[in-house]
Design a protein around this motif. Sequence first.
Motif, short mmCIF file in Angstrom:
data_model
loop_
_atom_site.label_atom_id
_atom_site.label_comp_id
_atom_site.label_asym_id
_atom_site.label_seq_id
_atom_site.Cartn_x
_atom_site.Cartn_y
_atom_site.Cartn_z
N GLY A 84 37.58 53.85 33.23
CA GLY A 84 36.65 54.44 33.69
C GLY A 84 36.74 54.34 35.74
O GLY A 84 35.79 54.30 36.38
N ARG B 80 40.85 43.82 29.02
CA ARG B 80 39.59 43.84 29.18
C ARG B 80 39.92 45.45 29.86
O ARG B 80 39.72 46.16 29.48
CB ARG B 80 39.09 43.22 29.39
CG ARG B 80 38.29 41.70 29.12
CD ARG B 80 37.61 41.19 29.15
NE ARG B 80 36.77 39.93 28.93
CZ ARG B 80 36.50 38.79 29.74
NH1 ARG B 80 36.02 39.32 30.56
NH2 ARG B 80 36.30 38.28 28.80
N TRP B 81 41.13 45.03 30.46
CA TRP B 81 41.67 46.60 31.88
C TRP B 81 41.96 47.56 31.15
O TRP B 81 41.06 48.17 31.26
CB TRP B 81 42.53 44.88 32.41
CG TRP B 81 43.10 46.69 33.29
CD1 TRP B 81 44.48 46.82 32.91
CD2 TRP B 81 42.70 47.88 34.45
NE1 TRP B 81 44.75 48.10 34.08
CE2 TRP B 81 44.22 48.54 34.53
CE3 TRP B 81 41.35 47.89 35.22
CZ2 TRP B 81 43.21 49.16 35.23
CZ3 TRP B 81 41.20 48.55 35.99
CH2 TRP B 81 42.01 49.07 36.25
N ALA C 227 39.06 49.80 29.56
CA ALA C 227 38.36 49.98 30.87
C ALA C 227 38.65 50.68 32.15
O ALA C 227 38.27 51.57 32.68
CB ALA C 227 37.78 49.14 31.39
#
Length: 196
Positions: free
Chosen positions: A131, A124-125, A128
């Motif tokens: 951003g 997930r990290w 993302a």
Amino acid sequence: MQNERPAAPRTVHLDARQVRTLAHPLRMRLLGTLRADGPATATTLADKLDTNTGATSYHLRQLAEVGLVTEDLDRGTGRQRWWRAAHDISNFEPTDFDDDPDARAAVQWIQADQVRLLAELAERWMAAEHGYSRQWRDAAGMSDVLLTLGPARLRALNDELWQLLERYRDEQVPDEPEAESVLVFLAAFPRVEGKR
């Protein structure tokens, strides 16, 4: 104040009954969410964890029965029950359960689930991270190091790392505009290459 309850202990050393109860995917997620996000109702947790309220309520009661969660009586109103984690940290020694095959199997499941969670959260990290600011991207990450240690020195290393993590956890949060919750996983184990 007269109505104030004493604060729950930060850490619980799990017994066999608790590890057997905790070794369930939804129960692990419920306890983790209550620890990370604070008290919640079964309905709120069901929405957050994409499950149904009946299952959430049932598993919260199972966790409460062994003392891992507790009803938050200050927030409950009528039919609405609020739940909170009874402790911040659960720990155990795997050898605590050498004489209990069911608890030993539960511990293995819990540890495997932690590995799955680490992989999921890391993915997930990575999806993302672009951003986030340059400072976050440079500060976050994963690495590894290969050391030659015996069990006593490995234990000492783990204890020292844990003390450092607790110190950071207990410190007053500095006024940092970009401060966020950060997950730290600690894992150290022998390198196994077809031995034994």
